[in-house]
Write an enzyme that holds these catalytic residues in place. Structure first.
Site, mmCIF file in Angstrom:
data_model
loop_
_atom_site.group_PDB
_atom_site.id
_atom_site.type_symbol
_atom_site.label_atom_id
_atom_site.label_comp_id
_atom_site.label_asym_id
_atom_site.label_seq_id
_atom_site.Cartn_x
_atom_site.Cartn_y
_atom_site.Cartn_z
ATOM 1 N N LYS A 133 0.855 -1.193 0.000
ATOM 2 C CA LYS A 133 0.000 0.000 0.000
ATOM 3 C C LYS A 133 0.888 1.239 0.000
ATOM 4 C CE LYS A 133 -1.665 3.082 2.739
ATOM 5 N NZ LYS A 133 -1.775 4.228 1.843
ATOM 6 N N CYS A 188 12.986 12.181 6.155
ATOM 7 C CA CYS A 188 13.071 11.775 7.565
ATOM 8 C C CYS A 188 14.424 12.145 8.130
ATOM 9 C CB CYS A 188 12.835 10.279 7.685
ATOM 10 S SG CYS A 188 13.866 9.326 6.579
ATOM 11 N N GLU A 214 8.804 17.226 14.802
ATOM 12 C CA GLU A 214 9.154 17.114 13.377
ATOM 13 C C GLU A 214 8.247 18.049 12.578
ATOM 14 O OE1 GLU A 214 8.199 13.435 11.239
ATOM 15 O OE2 GLU A 214 10.228 13.486 10.420
#
Ligand code: NAD
Length: 495
Positions: free
Chosen positions: A175, A284, A385
């Site tokens: 997915k 990231c 973040e």
């Protein structure tokens, strides 16, 4: 006419069982529709898992080197289509062409690494404590792997997971993020063309709730490889914990670059520009915090502001553009909210802090490269973040303080220090709490054959990349062969 894409389930290209669809648009030019995709649901996931489960019976028995040759063929196809894939990816998620070519290259490297590793799925042989007995371990495939990926590396991250999963003899239900379904579809087409048996790879498009959760919850999915935010990662771990499913979680980061007073400042400048504003800060491993030694603080900031101001924003298909859009409207709004939070917390906005909407930029979701100074470690902008082109600068007066500030985070993915002193470098390597530390390099720059992952809330201890990925996608079987012809009891008959 927008291209119509489909799921790939049980060896066939099919629409969602509901018949519903969603659109995918170019974040640099919202008028451009990349494609129409099936909006799938649990029913589609169930069909995909059934097919993958069935195919596992056969695929697990194909010799690993034969599986590896198929990965090599996939790598060759990616080489042939590199330019086409990079263009599609830039249109789909906005990264500049140089970077999307790099993303495809990482997929190619991972395919070729898998080809090599397929002849090296090493395990151990060890002496038995009993005579006429042979002890060994073997790497066994596990079953159906659920692969759930984010949008920021649409080819590289699925490749990191799917190539080792298949090479080890597992089958896959994939997915992809709903912001990058077109690139994901191309990867599946390539795998099929290379010779992966049709039911060994299943592709189900859709949202995290409608498709991701049913994959995570499915009792016939034996392992899950997830990359995405820490919040979603935690919810996946909680669900998977109920059935003791094997789960690899690669999550968020709040990465820092330290620049010491003895650093080569020009080099450190190139590093932070690439680390903070490459991929528009949406990696990231992006440099989100810059920790400057007080002795070079003002000089380095002057250099940084001058170069950041000159960065060219625009559509990534233009080879002169350095910074593309952010992924979508909601993400741009989140970034802007963090800028407001930073100002309220007392940080000073040195540059940026607003939407970029000059000329053609207003067609997409552009945000000006942003620098905050007077940032303190306890501020939210220094801790959470942001996932955008926002750099928070903190001032320190020693190496110990720099490392303390760097480590003051719930995340621990990537880190970097610029210094010319070997003792400083090794102290940093020893004391920084992160899965990855770069010396005189930016926080971004993973190579596919090296383990990749982080500590603390960046993950759950697994690693992608290199040999480490092969540990996740195989289970160790311990085998004893007794050729003595009699019952030999360990711990008893040999004492
Ligand atoms: P996200 O967590 O929102 O989504 C990631 C994937 O999970 C998508 O496919 C999404 O549809 C799916 N998903 C969402 N909710 C789900 C649920 N409840 N159950 C199952 N699946 C669900 O992340 P994103 O916005 O796509 O990506 C950005 C995040 O990914 C950042 O936090 C970034 O740091 C992280 N990331 C980590 C790495 C790494 O290797 N550590 C690499 C790239 C990105």
């Amino acid at each position: 006419m927008a291209t119509i894409y489909q799921n790939f389930i049980d060896g066939k290209w099919v629409d969602a069982s509901s018949g519903e669809v969603f659109e995918n648009r170019n974040p640099a030019n919202w008028d451009e529709v990349i494609g129409i995709f099936p909006k799938s649901s649990k029913e589609d996931v169930d069909a995909a898992v059934r097919a993958a489960r069935e195919e596992f019976k056969t695929w697990r028995l194909v010799p690993a080197p034969v599986r590896g040759e198929i990965m090599k063929a996939a790598g060759d196809l990616m080489v042939a289509r590199k330019e086409e894939l990079a263009h599609l990816m830039t249109r789909e998620m906005g990264k500049v062409l140089e970077e999307t070519r790099g993303d495809v290259q990482e997929g190619i490297d991972t395919a070729y690494y898998a080809f090599g590793e397929s002849r090296r799925l090493f395990a151990h042989t060890v002496p038995s404590e009993l005579p006429n007995k042979f002890n060994m371990t073997m790497r066994m495939p596990i079953g159906v792997a659920g692969v759930i990926t984010p949008w920021n590396f649409p080819m590289a991250i699925p490749s990191w997971k799917i190539f080792p999963a298949l090479t080890c003899g597992n089958t896959v239900v994939f997915k992809p993020a709903s912001d990058t379904p077109a690139t994901a579809t191309k990867l599946v087409e390539i795998l099929l063309e290379a010779g992966v048996p049709p039911r060994a790879i299943n592709l189900v498009h859709g949202t995290g709730n409608a498709v991701g959760i049913p994959i995570v919850e499915h009792p016939e999915v034996n392992l899950l490889s997830f990359t995405g935010s820490s919040a979603v990662g935690k919810s996946i771990a909680a669900i998977a914990g109920k059935s003791l499913k094997r789960v690899s979680l690669e999550l968020g980061g709040k990465n820092a670059q330290i620049v010491m007073d003895d650093a080569n400042l020009e080099l450190a400048l190139e590093g932070v520009l690439w680390g903070a504003f490459g991929t528009t800060g949406q990696r990231c491993t992006a440099t989100s915090r810059l920790i400057l030694h007080e002795k070079i603080y003002h000089k380095f900031l002057d250099m940084l502001v001058e170069r950041t101001k000159a960065l060219k924003l625009g559509n990534g298909l233009d080879e002169t553009v350095e910074v593309g859009p952010v992924i979508n409207s909601a993400q741009r709004q989140t970034i802007h909210q963090y800028v407001e939070i930073g100002q309220k917390e007392g940080a000073s906005l040195l540059l940026g802090g607003e939407f970029a909407e000059d000329g053609d930029l207003k067609k997409g979701f552009f945000y000006k490269p942003t620098i905050f100074v007077d940032v303190r470690p306890e501020m939210r902008i220094a801790r959470e973040e942001i996932f955008g082109p926002v750099l928070c600068v903190l001032k320190v007066s020693s190496l110990d303080e720099a490392i303390k500030v760097l480590n003051d985070s719930v995340y621990g993915l990537s880190s970097s220090i610029y210094t010319q002193d070997i003792n400083t470098a090794y102290k940093a390597i020893q004391n920084i709490e992160a899965g990855i530390t770069y010396i005189n390099g930016p926080t971004i720059g993973a190579e596919c054959h090296m383990p990749f992952g982080g500590v603390k809330e960046t993950g759950n201890g697994h690693r992608e990349g290199g040999w480490a990925a092969y540990d996740f996608f195989t289970e160790i079987k311990t085998v004893y062969v007794d050729f003595s012809g009699r019952l030999q009891r360990a711990q008893i008959d040999n004492r």
